[in-house]
Design a protein around this motif. Sequence first.
Motif, PDB file in Angstrom:
ATOM      1  N   ARG A 206      66.374 -50.496 -63.021  1.00  0.00           N
ATOM      2  CA  ARG A 206      67.352 -50.945 -64.011  1.00  0.00           C
ATOM      3  C   ARG A 206      68.755 -50.872 -63.432  1.00  0.00           C
ATOM      4  NH1 ARG A 206      66.927 -48.048 -69.556  1.00  0.00           N
ATOM      5  NH2 ARG A 206      67.844 -49.988 -70.256  1.00  0.00           N
ATOM      6  N   ASN A 209      69.529 -53.883 -61.523  1.00  0.00           N
ATOM      7  CA  ASN A 209      69.758 -55.008 -62.415  1.00  0.00           C
ATOM      8  C   ASN A 209      71.167 -54.969 -62.998  1.00  0.00           C
ATOM      9  OD1 ASN A 209      68.325 -57.265 -63.421  1.00  0.00           O
ATOM     10  ND2 ASN A 209      68.467 -56.346 -65.447  1.00  0.00           N
ATOM     11  N   TRP A 210      71.625 -53.759 -63.304  1.00  0.00           N
ATOM     12  CA  TRP A 210      72.982 -53.608 -63.855  1.00  0.00           C
ATOM     13  C   TRP A 210      74.024 -53.964 -62.801  1.00  0.00           C
ATOM     14  CZ3 TRP A 210      71.668 -48.105 -66.100  1.00  0.00           C
ATOM     15  CH2 TRP A 210      70.771 -48.280 -67.156  1.00  0.00           C
ATOM     16  N   PRO A 219      81.901 -59.560 -68.831  1.00  0.00           N
ATOM     17  CA  PRO A 219      81.956 -59.565 -70.301  1.00  0.00           C
ATOM     18  C   PRO A 219      80.565 -59.615 -70.926  1.00  0.00           C
ATOM     19  CG  PRO A 219      83.500 -61.162 -69.389  1.00  0.00           C
ATOM     20  CD  PRO A 219      82.662 -60.688 -68.247  1.00  0.00           C
ATOM     21  N   ALA A 220      79.664 -60.420 -70.332  1.00  0.00           N
ATOM     22  CA  ALA A 220      78.305 -60.508 -70.877  1.00  0.00           C
ATOM     23  C   ALA A 220      77.597 -59.170 -70.739  1.00  0.00           C
ATOM     24  CB  ALA A 220      77.520 -61.595 -70.155  1.00  0.00           C
ATOM     25  N   ALA A 223      78.853 -56.908 -73.355  1.00  0.00           N
ATOM     26  CA  ALA A 223      78.435 -57.284 -74.700  1.00  0.00           C
ATOM     27  C   ALA A 223      76.993 -56.872 -74.991  1.00  0.00           C
ATOM     28  CB  ALA A 223      78.592 -58.792 -74.898  1.00  0.00           C
ATOM     29  N   VAL A 224      76.125 -56.883 -73.986  1.00  0.00           N
ATOM     30  CA  VAL A 224      74.733 -56.524 -74.252  1.00  0.00           C
ATOM     31  C   VAL A 224      74.458 -55.048 -73.979  1.00  0.00           C
ATOM     32  CG1 VAL A 224      73.870 -58.845 -73.855  1.00  0.00           C
ATOM     33  CG2 VAL A 224      73.922 -57.215 -71.964  1.00  0.00           C
ATOM     34  N   GLY A 225      75.508 -54.281 -73.681  1.00  0.00           N
ATOM     35  CA  GLY A 225      75.336 -52.839 -73.620  1.00  0.00           C
ATOM     36  C   GLY A 225      74.946 -52.283 -72.268  1.00  0.00           C
ATOM     37  N   VAL A 226      75.184 -53.035 -71.180  1.00  0.00           N
ATOM     38  CA  VAL A 226      74.977 -52.470 -69.836  1.00  0.00           C
ATOM     39  C   VAL A 226      76.060 -51.406 -69.604  1.00  0.00           C
ATOM     40  CG1 VAL A 226      75.133 -52.980 -67.369  1.00  0.00           C
ATOM     41  CG2 VAL A 226      73.921 -54.537 -68.890  1.00  0.00           C
ATOM     42  N   PRO A 227      75.678 -50.218 -69.129  1.00  0.00           N
ATOM     43  CA  PRO A 227      76.690 -49.176 -68.896  1.00  0.00           C
ATOM     44  C   PRO A 227      77.579 -49.532 -67.702  1.00  0.00           C
ATOM     45  CG  PRO A 227      74.546 -48.395 -68.194  1.00  0.00           C
ATOM     46  CD  PRO A 227      74.341 -49.758 -68.787  1.00  0.00           C
TER      47      PRO A 227
ATOM     48  N   SER B  76      77.598 -50.959 -79.171  1.00  0.00           N
ATOM     49  CA  SER B  76      76.248 -50.546 -78.780  1.00  0.00           C
ATOM     50  C   SER B  76      75.626 -49.641 -79.837  1.00  0.00           C
ATOM     51  CB  SER B  76      76.247 -49.884 -77.397  1.00  0.00           C
ATOM     52  OG  SER B  76      77.245 -48.941 -77.306  1.00  0.00           O
ATOM     53  N   ARG B  79      74.217 -51.986 -82.294  1.00  0.00           N
ATOM     54  CA  ARG B  79      72.999 -52.554 -81.731  1.00  0.00           C
ATOM     55  C   ARG B  79      71.843 -51.563 -81.854  1.00  0.00           C
ATOM     56  NH1 ARG B  79      75.378 -54.929 -77.548  1.00  0.00           N
ATOM     57  NH2 ARG B  79      75.518 -52.843 -76.705  1.00  0.00           N
ATOM     58  N   TYR B  87      76.806 -64.203 -79.774  1.00  0.00           N
ATOM     59  CA  TYR B  87      78.235 -64.382 -79.569  1.00  0.00           C
ATOM     60  C   TYR B  87      78.569 -65.844 -79.345  1.00  0.00           C
ATOM     61  CZ  TYR B  87      78.314 -59.353 -78.870  1.00  0.00           C
ATOM     62  OH  TYR B  87      78.177 -58.008 -79.026  1.00  0.00           O
ATOM     63  N   ALA B  91      77.373 -64.508 -74.010  1.00  0.00           N
ATOM     64  CA  ALA B  91      77.083 -63.249 -73.328  1.00  0.00           C
ATOM     65  C   ALA B  91      75.787 -63.320 -72.527  1.00  0.00           C
ATOM     66  CB  ALA B  91      77.045 -62.082 -74.323  1.00  0.00           C
ATOM     67  N   LEU B 104      68.410 -57.767 -70.536  1.00  0.00           N
ATOM     68  CA  LEU B 104      69.534 -57.126 -69.851  1.00  0.00           C
ATOM     69  C   LEU B 104      70.065 -55.931 -70.647  1.00  0.00           C
ATOM     70  CD1 LEU B 104      71.327 -57.318 -67.389  1.00  0.00           C
ATOM     71  CD2 LEU B 104      72.863 -58.783 -68.672  1.00  0.00           C
ATOM     72  N   GLY B 105      70.173 -54.800 -69.968  1.00  0.00           N
ATOM     73  CA  GLY B 105      70.641 -53.582 -70.615  1.00  0.00           C
ATOM     74  C   GLY B 105      69.529 -52.826 -71.324  1.00  0.00           C
ATOM     75  N   ARG B 106      68.371 -53.491 -71.526  1.00  0.00           N
ATOM     76  CA  ARG B 106      67.234 -52.848 -72.201  1.00  0.00           C
ATOM     77  C   ARG B 106      65.963 -53.202 -71.464  1.00  0.00           C
ATOM     78  NH1 ARG B 106      69.645 -54.666 -78.006  1.00  0.00           N
ATOM     79  NH2 ARG B 106      69.952 -56.587 -76.840  1.00  0.00           N
TER      80      ARG B 106
END
Lengths: 340, 246
Positions: A206, A209-210, A219-220, A223-227, B76, B79, B87, B91, B104-106
């Motif tokens: 992960r 991927n981040w 920004p994306a 927005a989706v919560g990637v640290p 978050s 979420r 959006y 995003a 992404l992110g999850r």
Amino acid sequence: MTDASLTSSTSPVRRLLARPTTGAWVAAVVVLVFFSVQTDTFMTAAGAGVWLESASRFGIMAVAVALLMIGGEFDLSAGVMTGFTALWVGVCTTQYGLNVWVAVLLSLVVALAVGALNGVLVVRTGLPSFIITLGTFFVLQGVDLAVTKALTGEVAIQGMTKVPYYDSVQPIFGGSVEIGGGTFYVSILWWLAFTALASWVLLRTRAGNWIFAVGGDLPAARAVGVPIIKTKIGLFMLTAGAGWLVGMISLFRTSTVQANTGVGQEFIYIICAVVGGCLMTGGYGSAVGASLGALIYGMTFMGINAAQWDNNWLRTFLGAMLLGAVLINLWVRKQAEATR
Amino acid sequence: MTTESALELRGIHKQFGAVTAIERFDLDVAPGEIVALVGDNGAGKSTLVKIISGLYQPTDGEIRLSGEPVSFRDASDARAHGVEVVYQDLALVDQQPVYMNLFLGRELTKGPLRTLDRARMARETQDLVTELDVRIPSPHATLSDLSGGQRQGIAIARATHWARGLVLMDEPTAALGVAETAKVEETILRLKARGAAVLIVSHNLEQVFRVADRVTVLRRGTQVGTRRIDEVAKNDLVAMITGLAQ
């Protein structure tokens, strides 16, 4: 437009061209064959030991810098960090009698702290990392020179081998074996292991991927919560940590370090990463590619000497190779867009 | 109450210093219901969206999700409570494949080393786009290879996949052509059929009449009223938005 017509546009050739490492593989083979044919010493065990050693030091740094570039940032302090950490150990042990193991670990902590500082400044201010790390680069360069000269009266560390327990650390970073008349340093193993690990993290976890996400579209990713803060600071710390590793490798291989060690090499790391397929804009690149870039550098460095050319031309060659790599990348991308 | 509302807003008030952005706002959105939020520029729609998605905190009032009072620290956090936002700027990461954008992110992982489970992510993506009838060449396609409508479809599919309470859409078809808009609206209706609660901000009144069950109107920070879509004429709605009698 049907589904089938869309899928078929991704031909195997296009996919191969779109891989970040394709160009680097081709260039590495060309350079290898060229110098093997041109010189007698290049393709011997002795010769291979030389270019692999050089490639290993630049490779470790190039891989870390590549990850950072994929994450959308630069670190101009990466080169000077290799000197800074080695000087730190040299000064602490020869001047203050600190235990060499403690000094080595302490210098890692200091390196990571500088990396974290780079990262925090970049994410908190939003300023380009180019400027922030240009600042830390010059600060460290000055510290290296001033402190070394003030404490030792010289511009290099002497007497490392007389430090107690030096021999217990030396094999870890500076050890070597003789195979077929060539000297192969342990740094080659560090390089291969670091490349493999970085590649695994980048492609299989992960965190990797981040890294692609924060460099590809910040920004994306936010927005989706990637640290994003953790990811970016982590990348700067990784680069500083790699600088420490290479600093230790140089120090324990030669048992000395100059106050200006590493200065100017940050650009070579970036060149290796770009030749290996990294885009300057972030979000794209490969750890293996950066390693190949460093291998090309190491082979060229040794090859130019073996061919008894004027090695003042090395930098000209590197610059030309960088331009070539970016132009090829650009061309490949345009081709890919044209066939879409 | 027979069915519990997915989202309840009670007396939401937002003040920026001396400026009142939203006077008072009340709304219920039931599961399987699409409510449209309309109003002129500067009416407070974006502020309201930012409050529900956790970017702003309301000065006063209560937000409930499925009956549970909630307050969000940030986006978050919202979420994590099951509020998903589509959006305006999507995003999405262009260089990444479709399935990775969905996760992404999850990201899904497997094994003791927690490596990425790409196969499962791609498979779940395929199931989802099939169900929502978002036509893409493959879950492995790079996002930049898709059309605007396909990308918006992916953004909606992502919200659908992760939403437990509410899907918030901010102008989901603003950048699309006629055919692509129709396709995205189909996707929104499928979302509703799956039982999602949808709050959609739209400038396009035709669209509001095509997809929404109810519509609520904001004018200069004041909630003018909420109507069932089959009980309101377009002229009345325009009058509510502009404040001018038609």
